[in-house]
Every structure is written in C-alpha cells, then in structure tokens.
Design a protein around this motif. Structure first.
Motif, PDB file in Angstrom:
ATOM      1  N   MET A   1      17.647  73.817  38.867  1.00  0.00           N
ATOM      2  CA  MET A   1      16.450  74.237  38.105  1.00  0.00           C
ATOM      3  C   MET A   1      15.370  73.146  38.172  1.00  0.00           C
ATOM      4  O   MET A   1      15.505  72.095  37.570  1.00  0.00           O
ATOM      5  CB  MET A   1      16.816  74.482  36.629  1.00  0.00           C
ATOM      6  CG  MET A   1      15.627  74.980  35.794  1.00  0.00           C
ATOM      7  SD  MET A   1      16.018  74.952  34.027  1.00  0.00           S
ATOM      8  CE  MET A   1      17.027  76.425  33.860  1.00  0.00           C
ATOM      9  N   GLU A   2      14.316  73.413  38.927  1.00  0.00           N
ATOM     10  CA  GLU A   2      13.269  72.404  39.063  1.00  0.00           C
ATOM     11  C   GLU A   2      12.110  72.633  38.108  1.00  0.00           C
ATOM     12  O   GLU A   2      11.651  71.707  37.453  1.00  0.00           O
ATOM     13  CB  GLU A   2      12.763  72.369  40.502  1.00  0.00           C
ATOM     14  CG  GLU A   2      13.686  71.554  41.411  1.00  0.00           C
ATOM     15  CD  GLU A   2      12.934  71.021  42.584  1.00  0.00           C
ATOM     16  OE1 GLU A   2      11.911  71.648  42.947  1.00  0.00           O
ATOM     17  OE2 GLU A   2      13.331  69.981  43.139  1.00  0.00           O
ATOM     18  N   HIS A   3      11.617  73.876  38.056  1.00  0.00           N
ATOM     19  CA  HIS A   3      10.564  74.213  37.100  1.00  0.00           C
ATOM     20  C   HIS A   3      11.175  75.055  35.987  1.00  0.00           C
ATOM     21  O   HIS A   3      11.984  75.912  36.260  1.00  0.00           O
ATOM     22  CB  HIS A   3       9.475  75.057  37.781  1.00  0.00           C
ATOM     23  CG  HIS A   3       8.378  74.215  38.325  1.00  0.00           C
ATOM     24  ND1 HIS A   3       8.556  73.322  39.357  1.00  0.00           N
ATOM     25  CD2 HIS A   3       7.061  74.109  37.969  1.00  0.00           C
ATOM     26  CE1 HIS A   3       7.411  72.729  39.622  1.00  0.00           C
ATOM     27  NE2 HIS A   3       6.493  73.174  38.798  1.00  0.00           N
ATOM     28  N   ILE A   4      10.747  74.757  34.743  1.00  0.00           N
ATOM     29  CA  ILE A   4      11.214  75.650  33.686  1.00  0.00           C
ATOM     30  C   ILE A   4      10.017  76.368  33.086  1.00  0.00           C
ATOM     31  O   ILE A   4       8.888  75.868  33.074  1.00  0.00           O
ATOM     32  CB  ILE A   4      12.020  74.910  32.600  1.00  0.00           C
ATOM     33  CG1 ILE A   4      11.169  73.834  31.928  1.00  0.00           C
ATOM     34  CG2 ILE A   4      13.282  74.295  33.192  1.00  0.00           C
ATOM     35  CD1 ILE A   4      11.816  73.301  30.673  1.00  0.00           C
ATOM     36  N   LYS A   5      10.286  77.559  32.582  1.00  0.00           N
ATOM     37  CA  LYS A   5       9.226  78.375  31.979  1.00  0.00           C
ATOM     38  C   LYS A   5       9.455  78.432  30.477  1.00  0.00           C
ATOM     39  O   LYS A   5      10.567  78.687  30.005  1.00  0.00           O
ATOM     40  CB  LYS A   5       9.243  79.782  32.588  1.00  0.00           C
ATOM     41  CG  LYS A   5       8.804  79.813  34.064  1.00  0.00           C
ATOM     42  CD  LYS A   5       8.162  81.146  34.410  1.00  0.00           C
ATOM     43  CE  LYS A   5       7.520  81.095  35.782  1.00  0.00           C
ATOM     44  NZ  LYS A   5       8.531  81.043  36.886  1.00  0.00           N
ATOM     45  N   LEU A   6       8.369  78.205  29.755  1.00  0.00           N
ATOM     46  CA  LEU A   6       8.463  78.138  28.295  1.00  0.00           C
ATOM     47  C   LEU A   6       7.610  79.208  27.633  1.00  0.00           C
ATOM     48  O   LEU A   6       6.571  79.623  28.173  1.00  0.00           O
ATOM     49  CB  LEU A   6       7.944  76.786  27.794  1.00  0.00           C
ATOM     50  CG  LEU A   6       8.687  75.535  28.196  1.00  0.00           C
ATOM     51  CD1 LEU A   6       7.989  74.315  27.582  1.00  0.00           C
ATOM     52  CD2 LEU A   6      10.117  75.596  27.692  1.00  0.00           C
ATOM     53  N   GLY A   7       8.040  79.605  26.441  1.00  0.00           N
ATOM     54  CA  GLY A   7       7.209  80.429  25.581  1.00  0.00           C
ATOM     55  C   GLY A   7       7.047  79.726  24.242  1.00  0.00           C
ATOM     56  O   GLY A   7       7.966  79.057  23.767  1.00  0.00           O
ATOM     57  N   ILE A   8       5.872  79.851  23.653  1.00  0.00           N
ATOM     58  CA  ILE A   8       5.612  79.214  22.363  1.00  0.00           C
ATOM     59  C   ILE A   8       5.325  80.290  21.329  1.00  0.00           C
ATOM     60  O   ILE A   8       4.499  81.171  21.564  1.00  0.00           O
ATOM     61  CB  ILE A   8       4.413  78.230  22.465  1.00  0.00           C
ATOM     62  CG1 ILE A   8       4.718  77.135  23.501  1.00  0.00           C
ATOM     63  CG2 ILE A   8       4.095  77.617  21.109  1.00  0.00           C
ATOM     64  CD1 ILE A   8       3.565  76.162  23.753  1.00  0.00           C
ATOM     65  N   ILE A   9       5.993  80.200  20.208  1.00  0.00           N
ATOM     66  CA  ILE A   9       5.768  81.167  19.122  1.00  0.00           C
ATOM     67  C   ILE A   9       5.054  80.437  17.994  1.00  0.00           C
ATOM     68  O   ILE A   9       5.614  79.530  17.376  1.00  0.00           O
ATOM     69  CB  ILE A   9       7.111  81.780  18.656  1.00  0.00           C
ATOM     70  CG1 ILE A   9       7.724  82.565  19.824  1.00  0.00           C
ATOM     71  CG2 ILE A   9       6.910  82.659  17.428  1.00  0.00           C
ATOM     72  CD1 ILE A   9       9.131  83.077  19.568  1.00  0.00           C
ATOM     73  N   GLY A  10       3.805  80.836  17.761  1.00  0.00           N
ATOM     74  CA  GLY A  10       3.003  80.179  16.739  1.00  0.00           C
ATOM     75  C   GLY A  10       2.020  79.208  17.353  1.00  0.00           C
ATOM     76  O   GLY A  10       2.439  78.234  17.987  1.00  0.00           O
ATOM     77  N   ALA A  11       0.726  79.481  17.207  1.00  0.00           N
ATOM     78  CA  ALA A  11      -0.294  78.623  17.820  1.00  0.00           C
ATOM     79  C   ALA A  11      -1.181  77.977  16.757  1.00  0.00           C
ATOM     80  O   ALA A  11      -2.405  77.918  16.878  1.00  0.00           O
ATOM     81  CB  ALA A  11      -1.125  79.428  18.821  1.00  0.00           C
TER      82      ALA A  11
ATOM     83  N   GLU B   1      12.192  85.719  32.534  1.00  0.00           N
ATOM     84  CA  GLU B   1      11.818  84.500  33.261  1.00  0.00           C
ATOM     85  C   GLU B   1      11.764  83.257  32.366  1.00  0.00           C
ATOM     86  O   GLU B   1      11.776  82.132  32.858  1.00  0.00           O
ATOM     87  CB  GLU B   1      10.433  84.677  33.898  1.00  0.00           C
ATOM     88  CG  GLU B   1      10.474  85.397  35.223  1.00  0.00           C
ATOM     89  CD  GLU B   1       9.114  85.336  35.895  1.00  0.00           C
ATOM     90  OE1 GLU B   1       8.898  86.094  36.839  1.00  0.00           O
ATOM     91  OE2 GLU B   1       8.257  84.524  35.467  1.00  0.00           O
ATOM     92  N   ILE B   2      11.617  83.513  31.086  1.00  0.00           N
ATOM     93  CA  ILE B   2      11.429  82.375  30.172  1.00  0.00           C
ATOM     94  C   ILE B   2      12.768  81.718  29.836  1.00  0.00           C
ATOM     95  O   ILE B   2      13.721  82.389  29.447  1.00  0.00           O
ATOM     96  CB  ILE B   2      10.665  82.835  28.907  1.00  0.00           C
ATOM     97  CG1 ILE B   2       9.190  83.020  29.283  1.00  0.00           C
ATOM     98  CG2 ILE B   2      10.837  81.854  27.770  1.00  0.00           C
ATOM     99  CD1 ILE B   2       8.296  83.491  28.165  1.00  0.00           C
ATOM    100  N   ASP B   3      12.796  80.382  30.034  1.00  0.00           N
ATOM    101  CA  ASP B   3      14.023  79.618  29.808  1.00  0.00           C
ATOM    102  C   ASP B   3      14.171  79.137  28.372  1.00  0.00           C
ATOM    103  O   ASP B   3      15.278  78.994  27.874  1.00  0.00           O
ATOM    104  CB  ASP B   3      14.029  78.369  30.713  1.00  0.00           C
ATOM    105  CG  ASP B   3      13.900  78.726  32.175  1.00  0.00           C
ATOM    106  OD1 ASP B   3      14.820  79.353  32.721  1.00  0.00           O
ATOM    107  OD2 ASP B   3      12.846  78.400  32.767  1.00  0.00           O
ATOM    108  N   ALA B   4      13.041  78.824  27.757  1.00  0.00           N
ATOM    109  CA  ALA B   4      13.126  78.166  26.453  1.00  0.00           C
ATOM    110  C   ALA B   4      11.950  78.554  25.574  1.00  0.00           C
ATOM    111  O   ALA B   4      10.853  78.852  26.055  1.00  0.00           O
ATOM    112  CB  ALA B   4      13.156  76.651  26.634  1.00  0.00           C
ATOM    113  N   ILE B   5      12.208  78.518  24.283  1.00  0.00           N
ATOM    114  CA  ILE B   5      11.240  78.945  23.267  1.00  0.00           C
ATOM    115  C   ILE B   5      10.932  77.762  22.350  1.00  0.00           C
ATOM    116  O   ILE B   5      11.853  77.065  21.915  1.00  0.00           O
ATOM    117  CB  ILE B   5      11.859  80.063  22.392  1.00  0.00           C
ATOM    118  CG1 ILE B   5      12.321  81.253  23.251  1.00  0.00           C
ATOM    119  CG2 ILE B   5      10.921  80.482  21.282  1.00  0.00           C
ATOM    120  CD1 ILE B   5      11.235  82.157  23.709  1.00  0.00           C
ATOM    121  N   LEU B   6       9.654  77.567  22.062  1.00  0.00           N
ATOM    122  CA  LEU B   6       9.269  76.622  21.006  1.00  0.00           C
ATOM    123  C   LEU B   6       8.894  77.416  19.768  1.00  0.00           C
ATOM    124  O   LEU B   6       7.960  78.239  19.829  1.00  0.00           O
ATOM    125  CB  LEU B   6       8.055  75.790  21.440  1.00  0.00           C
ATOM    126  CG  LEU B   6       8.321  74.492  22.195  1.00  0.00           C
ATOM    127  CD1 LEU B   6       8.894  74.779  23.563  1.00  0.00           C
ATOM    128  CD2 LEU B   6       7.062  73.659  22.284  1.00  0.00           C
TER     129      LEU B   6
END
Lengths: 337, 337, 337, 337
Positions: A1-11, A65-70
């Motif tokens: 895994m070279e690039h990871i894709k993130l999602g953010i909840i709450g801006a 596609e999203i690996d991780a959530i903030l």
C-alpha cells in the motif's frame, strides 16, 4: 500500500486543520469530506484537492476505495460513526473524547479490536516537541524512577457560554488532555483521583454545574503521585509539565512567539506565550496525523490507542465524581473494562 | 530603647546562624547563650562577643537586662521555655513549629497576647528576596484576584534516619513552611486539606509511619485552590512558588550559584541550584531577625505572629489526618482556637 | 493580477526550498525551473506541480507568461541573468550576494530602476520572528536613540574546502547577512569599517587567503557604533543580535528545538540551539518569499531592495580591504554609487 | 603570622567598603585609617573597631606594627604612597588604576618586586561568582582553545560632570576593568587594540576630550580576537562576558534582585538587573580582600599582580591612542616594561 485514501467527517476548525496538514503528505489522498454545512466548504475543499463534498457521512464510509476515516464531528455523533466505520473495515482517527459515556467508550475499545481496524485517539499533545522530548528523556531513565508529576494546563479564555452545557464539563472537555499526558509521561495508569473545583471566572459555569478552575491529585499504579491545575482563563495558553524522579527533574516552559527581551529603566519585558492551541500545537497536529498515516502505510501500531482514549475518560469521570462527592475516587469504582 | 539585649537558647546550627547575623546589627547586644553542650561553644561565643555561656537557659530568662529571647532548642522544649519567658515579660522569637501539639500551640497564642510580649514565629521564607517580591506584587493586585497557588518544596537529601521519629513527620517538619507560605501568598486562611503521600525514597520513613513524597491540595477561605508537592530528595533545594489570578500569573525560579552557561556540541549545561537552606535562605535569615529586632526597637507589630505559627500547624495536623484517613479534612474539625 | 507565474533559475538547496514554500501560496504558480542537472530533478519538480524543467534558463526568461524570476544559481551567473531578466521586464528575486564585483552590483541597482522591475535581494534574516520583532521595537522607539549594535553570527561547521575559493571569502559569503542586518536594525548606513580576522579552525582558509574567525567594528551614519563577531565553527547556528540605545536594550536568544530542562545532581542540561539556517530560518524563508509575491500582486515596494544588496556588499568589500591593510576603511573610499 | 594588622589610606566609598568587609575576617585587625576629612569618619571608624583615625597617611606607613596598606585614595596620590609603603616593607593593596602614567606604573612593577612586598591590584571582577566560574571552566578546557571574547560593560548612569576631567577618560577609568577581565579570561596578553568612540549621552564628555560610548577590538598573543562595548548610561549595571572556543561557548547573564516573573495579557515582566557595582560586586569585593589577606597570612602569591595592573593600563593607553589617531595600535608601540 503506497497511497492511502482518506475521508473526513466533520469540517469544523479541527477537520479543516487535519485536511490542510494531510494535503502536504505525498502518500495520502483525501478523497471525500462530509459536513452538515457542505455548501459552505466547497471552495475550501477544492483548494485542498478534495473531490467529494457531501452532507452525508455514510457515503464516505461506504466508499470502498477509502482506507481510513477521520472523525471530527461533535462528540455525540462519534459512537455511531465509529461503529459503522469499523464494520466497514475502515481505520479510524477520532478526536477526543471518544464519547461522553464510559460504557460506550469501553465497547468501542473492544469493537475496534474485534474488527482489526486501527484506531487512533486525537491526543495531539503527545506529539508536541516539548512534551515528546520530556517523555523521551523520562523513558530513557534520565530522572530515574518517576515520583511526582505536575501539569499546568490553562486556556486563554473561556469558551462561549452556549458551549458549556454540551462540553461534558471541564474534566471531560479540557483536562482529558492532561489525563492522557499524565499516563504518557509516567508510563503508568492512574488508580485514584481527587479533584477540587471552583467557579472563579464566570458564573455561567456554575449554572451548568461545571467549574472553571480546578486542581486534581492523581495516584499512579507505579506508586507515584501527581497534581494537575486547570483554569479556563489565563490570557494565553499555559501548558507546562514537570516530571520529578529519584535522579532528577524534567520540565518544560511555554513556547513564545519570539525571544526578544526589552531592558529599560522600568524592568525587563517580553511578549507573552503563544495564545492558544492552534499556535502552540501546530506542529503537534502535523506529527499526530503523520503518525496515523504512517501506522496505516507501514502497518504499525498506532501511537495512541482506543484504550488510551478510554483511560483518559475514566480518569475524567472519576474526577467528576470526586468533585461531586468531595472524596478521593478509586478508578476501579467506575471501570467499565 | 536604642540598644536591645538578647539571649539565645540553643546553640545548634540555627542558633549559631542567628547569633552570627545578629552580631552585625549595631542596635543589638547578645548578652547570653545557653546550650546543653555549653563547653563546646565557648570559643565560638567569644568570637561573637557573647559574654555569658551556660548550660542553664533559666539564668537567661531571669536576667532582667535581657529584653528578648530567641528559642532555637528542640521543638519539645519550646512550650515550657515560652511560658517562662512570657511570664518574665521577654519578647520571643521561636523557631518553627511552636510545638507538636495543636492545643498547646493554641494556648501559647493566647498566653503571649495576655502577657503583651511580642512573639515571632521563625518562618524565614517570607523574607526571601523571591518570595517577598511575589507576595508584594500579589498584594499590589498585579494578578487580580488569586485563583490558584502552586508550591514546590523539595529538600536535597533526606535527614538522618535517627531524626525521623522525632521530626513530627513530613507535614510538620518540612511542609509546615509551605503551609505558612501558602497563607502569606494568598492572604487567606486554609479551610480544607487533602494529602497524598508515598514512601519512594527510603523505607526508613515507612518504619516510622512517615512519608518521603507528598502532594497536598488546599482550599482557601477566599475560594481559591492550591497544590503543594514535597520530596525529601531532590539533589538540590527546590523551592518554587506560583500564584495565578484573574489578571495574570507570578512565579519564581530557584537561585543558582552563578549564571554561567556552557554551550557545546552536546548541549547546554549550567550548575544546579543552590544546595540547601543555608545557601538559599542566607539573606532571608538576616532579614527575618532584623525584622524581629526592628519590631522591638520601634515597638511595631512582628511580621509573623504566634497565630501564623498556629495556623500552619493546624494545616499540618489536618494534612496528617487526611493522609491517614484518605479523605479531605476541613480545618474546623481540628481547630483549637 | 490575481495569479502570478514564476520561473526559478537554479534548483540547488535554496532553489528547491523556495519552490516548496511557494507551492503553498494560492496566488502563485511556478511554471518553470531550470538547472544544469535538469534530469535529476524531474520527479521532485513534478511533485511540486512545476510543468517545465530545462537545462536552459533563457527559455524561462523568454516565456511571456512568466511574471517573475527567482535567481538561485551560483553568484557568478547572477549579473548576466539579471540583465536579461530585467530587459525582459521580469520582476526579480535574487539570492545574495548580487555579485562579487561592487561596480557590477552598482550597475544592477540602476538597471532595475531604469527598467521599472521589482528587485528583491535574498536577505532572509530580516523576516525571522526574532530579528523582525527587535527591529519593530527599535523602530517604535522602545530603546530611544540607538547607540550600540552587537551581532553574533556563527555557523555550525565550515563549508567544504572546495567551496572556499569560490565563496568570496568570509565577509562576502557569510558576514554579508550581518551587514544587512546591521543596516536593518539601525535604520542607518554604515560609514566606516574595521575588521580583524584569524585562521583558528582550519588552515584551508589560510590557503585561500581567507579567515574563519573575525570581528568587525562598524560606525554608522547616525553616529552609533557596532561590533560583529563571526566564526565558521560553533557546533550549532549561533545568531544573536542586541541593540542598545538611550532608553534601553533589546536582545534575542537563539531558537531551541524544545524547552525541556533536565535537573540532576550533576547540573542542568538542555538541548543545544537549532543546527543551521534551514532549521532556524525556515519561517523566515517563507515570509521572505511571501513578501516578494505580495509586492508583485499588490504592486507594492519590495521590503529588501537592490540597493540593500549593494550596501551590504559595499561593507563586505570595505571589511576585506580593512583586514588586508589593517586599518579602518571609510566606505566612501570604495563606493561605486 | 596568625593575625595581621592593616592600615587603610583613604576613607571614601571604596575605602569604607573594604573596611567593613575586613572587620568580618577573624585573622585581621584594621589598626589605622587616614583621610583628608578624618573628622567626619570618627564614629564610623569606631563602629568598625578602628583605633587610629588621622589626616596623615604617613603615620600609618611608619607604624611598625602594620603589615599591609590598602590604598584607596585618589589615583594621583598612588605613586608616592606606594613608594613610601614599599620602602617601609608593607604589603600593598592598591585600587585601580595604579597611576595615569604608564612609565610610572612600570616603575612600580619593578619597585615592589625589588622590595619583595606583595602588591595586589584592585580588579574586583575576577572574584565575581559569575566571572570566576567562566574563567574556571575556560581554564578547565571546557570550550577548547579560546577564539573569541565578548565583553559588555555599561554603567547605569554617567559620573558627575566634575569628575570627568580627573577620571583619566573612559578607557582608563572604566574599560580598564574590561581589559583586565579580557586577560583573565583568555590567559593571554593583548597585542593590538582598535577603539571606536562617540559622544552620544552627554556633551560634557566631548568638552573634556572624552567619549561616553565605545567599542574596542582586541587581538591576543594567542591569536584569539575580542570585542568590548562600553556605555556610560545603561539604566542598570550591564556586565556580561562570553568566551567562545573550538569546542563551545561560555556566557553569563547579569544578576537580578529576584527571579519573579509576572505574566499578564500584556506580556511578561521582571525587575531589571542590579543597579551598580556595590550591588553586583558585593561578594566579589569580599572575596578580593580575603584573597589579599590570605596571600599575606599564608605567604602565597597574590591573585592579581602589579603587572596585571600595568598590562590593563597599557591596553587603556593604547585604546586612547587608537581613538585619537583612528588606527589599530600595537601594544609594543607604548610598552614601558
């Protein structure tokens, strides 16, 4: 895994801060962000290179596609989001506190373990250049066995009165960082707490059964003792730590905007310390999120676990009970794990 | 009254120290000194210009020429000496604590008032250049209303094990100075105490039911809160105070033997703080005894009263009870006045 | 003009540093970069979003879309690049020194004025948080009239011996920053210089007729005096300034990686100051380049002019002559403007 | 020799100061003091236990019981007193400068050697807790080979204008201490001097061909370089030294009356450094005179010799010539020894 894709909840303030720090990390792509006021953040999101902006956080969790959530949304939304994200197999970074309910936080500790997802709690101070240097030197044995811990933690100004009732109170909203720092510095859990509190700054705190000034005595599993003092109004951000042990003592000072000193016939003057957490912990936030990304990329342990979140909340709840009943409270009275 | 005549009872380390400071005051004559080991101090006494050296303290009290008595003998001799001296109309300077028994100390407060003699308790730290400057600035309103007090008070090395059983314990032997300082800084009495203690340095303390490490939480009559931390072994004398209030914060650092800093490729080095009380409070002892002499010569109030001695002992006894029963103790539970 | 397009000539350490700082500025696009080793920087350039990478700097100058040029190539290439760029109507940011030849630098001052292009000299220290705060307070009159200036400026380690012959010597390579700082702090030109030098670190300097250790005395047009001391080997970056005047004194300390202090029975220890300019002046480089961009976007004056570059070089050449002839040198002896 | 008997010539500020320090030394008896205004000092002399007070200094020199003489009279009386005292076989402590005439001072160096009497020059700063600690660490090799010396030496306020013409000028009156300190710190003689001066504080200095502000560049026999800066008006006593070498750097700060720091919303405030030499060098004066007494009692070398006095004067005269002719001056141009 070279690039990871993130999602953010709450801006809100903290969600945006993490996004801006993440955009400088080459191994990361922020794919999506959600916020109740999605309309107002579109330009900002574009400037950060974030493709998807939505009101709906579930679309992020369901994005394969999203690996991780903030999770940077209000505390009372954390539990359900964490559950959905863990079930979807996402790694999770969650702002503190995990929840206002100790039993629910305890369940999260087990849940993320069962689902085998990484879970990092947002205790940014562990990554501060001063705090981490002290911890490193303590761990290296430079002060021998730790005997005493002193933490001073004071905000520059109280929050807006409207925020007080939903804050969880001084111990869960503010001192929780100090409780985590205490465990981090001493490498030992807390076993007993005694809290004193007072309303000396604004009666709004009294109205909501909260305090604005406090001292907290801690007893650690390793036999050491600690004291924390908190205030909601210090005119600048006062964040100091001291660890004393059998062979010496380590302490840090606040950070200042510059080192200029003016000597006159009246005395010596310098600028006051940095105003608040955005100034003081700017680098700590960067290192915190880098550490989370690195843990995923390299499949390492996260540096601050769900249990770390739980333990700090446990101390906070014990402090609240101690204040209410004016007695020392053993943590095992409350423990849910 | 231009010249005053003094007698000193007890020629141990502290009795000698006062004698040597007094010999530089032109308005004073030390007429007599008594000590159980009178034989061994004759040369020293002569070099200080002291005429009479005896084993027997009562000859000093009965000497009609003598205006005032310094009591520097062991604590368990204080009460009877004070009673005799007050009845003889002598002014009294007495080392801390006045006694190990709160009821007896309370009686002394009333006794000296009834006899109209001046009585100064030996809390030297009030006269330290750092401590007195902080108190002066607090009193001048520079930090607004005091909210929080922090005192760190650590000895360089534990006393000889033989001294422990007769010391009265950490709170009465050592922290009593901090309790007085707390009242001095905050200009307010203490109303509640919670103490934590531990034996982390030497099991000799445990054997005598004493502790070598402690933290103490204080609640003041004016609503403010405080924390004290103590250790018997810091490798140097660590004596720091911080007073935080509505408008700001005052703190002091330790005193150092010099300000030399060495910068090398390894880091920055400087000498550690002054070793113990004789080095650190050298000037405070001089000012303390000058203040006593001045109060007599000018017929002014003494700066540290018998009641100040009593109040500090009251806090110490409450801290001891708090530690024993692991609960906060309201001072009115114990008050003898 | 909302967005400006930039070209960078030279992709060594400093060229790359500016590129990475510029990529965070929303109002800027780096369109092209040139370097003799263009092949080796392609990946890096792509990661910065730079489209064109070439060996040939002239294609950048001839690109009509490009508004401004950053000159980060070796000093001996500056003059011809500046001439071409000014003739092409580009705004110019040029690293120090402008040239090794005072007459040529003087011509540049006139040239850029005649062509009406903005020209900023790369004196980054003016933008340092400490330096700028001192200057601001001096300018605000906090020390009254300036009387004395002290600058300490020491590198952590000497440059590679191969660099020495092409460096221009200590005064032009290194102390030139101090000469600019001197004028910046005092708001006055230098009128006379006396320099002492020595080779105490490495005989390689002697071989090239250079020194590694120096002190420089300055006399300012406003009557004030100054002293600078330089060393090529301090084990860390030592950059301190003091301005003393009729009403007081301002000084700054070095920046440290953290504020942790370790107290033991041996003494007090802390980490040494930041190692070199990349660490110490990280923020200054960001502010410097922002200031250049802002001057273009808002059509304002640049904060450091070509004449500032010339004046610092003038002092450097005078210092060199002073050292050679061991006598004070009046700047008007050398002035080319 | 167990007790030594002293005579003091001159009972101005400095003569009285030495007398009061000497009266606390058990191995010393001050037998006599002389002063032109002998009548006005009788009470003071009695309080110091000094038997004989006279207008006539020669009676002191002729007193066979007297072992040593302190010369605290005006500089222009030093030479003849020293000659008479040396011929009478008295040991001599003489305030700085020995004389205003380099040739005469050189003769004194030889004279006292020929008569075999001890001669200590009054350079008190060598005995300061900060200065002596730096020198000790330099001598212990902690900074390797010394490369650079920086001395800042500024008085709080100019002397009375009437004093200026008889002062000898800034270099001989004030900077002479710095010249001695320079040799003390570097353990090397000065070989060349360049001085800049200015009148920025009070035109009274210009009237008497003197300056009130100066910088002085030094070259040492060991190859190292140095810079000194002086001002007559710093609002407090500014006395700092830095020694930089191949392995590190040592520096000291000023001494402060206390360490209290006040943090408010406006900034951080502390009291300014100690006001002048009586406050700052109080302990240095005590140690200086103890060292003189010890040298006599133990028949040891004095720590500051007549040659040390001569060397500092030599630098001062060279600085004066350098300022007059605006050129570096080699000390061998002036040397009288």
């Amino acid at each position: 895994m070279e690039h990871i894709k993130l999602g953010i909840i709450g801006a809100g303030r903290i969600g945006k801060l993490h996004a801006e720090n993440l955009k400088n990390l080459p191994q990361v792509k922020i794919k999506a962000i959600s916020d109740l006021f999605a309309d107002t953040i579109k330009d900002w999101a574009a400037s950060c290179g974030i493709e998807n902006v939505s009101k709906d956080y579930q679309s992020i969790i369901q994005d394969e596609e999203i690996d991780a959530i903030l999770i940077c949304s209000p505390t009372d939304t954390h539990i359900s989001i964490i559950k959905e994200a863990a079930e979807a197999g996402k790694h999770i970074f969650c702002e503190k506190p995990i929840s206002f309910n100790l039993q629910e936080t305890a369940e999260i500790v087990e849940l993320v373990q069962n689902h085998g997802v990484k879970f990092q709690t947002g205790f940014n101070r562990r990554f501060d250049h001063n705090m981490s240097r002290v911890q490193e030197l303590v761990r290296a044995g430079k002060i021998g066995d730790p005997h005493l811990l002193k933490i001073t933690s004071r905000d520059p100004a109280p929050p807006h009165p409207d925020y007080i009732p939903s804050s969880g109170g001084l111990f869960i909203d503010m001192a929780i960082h100090d409780f985590d720092l205490a465990r981090f510095m001493m490498d030992s859990d807390v076993v007993e707490v005694y809290a004193q509190g007072a309303v000396l700054i604004d009666q709004a705190f009294a109205k909501h059964n909260d305090v604005d000034t406090a001292t907290i005595s801690l007893r650690f599993a390793n036999g050491a003792l600690g004291v924390i003092d908190n205030s909601r109004k210090a005119h600048y951000y006062d964040q100091r730590v001291e660890v004393f042990g059998s062979e010496g003592c380590l302490n840090i000072q606040n950070d200042f905007p510059n080192s200029a000193e003016l000597y006159t016939s009246e005395g010596v003057f310098k600028d006051k310390p940095l105003y608040f957490f955005l100034e003081r912990y700017n680098n700590a936030y960067i290192k915190e999120i880098e550490a989370f990304v690195d843990a995923i990329v390299a499949n390492n342990l996260v540096p601050v676990t769900a249990n770390d979140g739980y333990q700090a909340e446990l101390i906070a709840h014990a402090a609240k009970l101690s204040l209410k009943e004016n007695r020392p409270v053993a943590l095992k009275e409350l423990a849910a794990l």
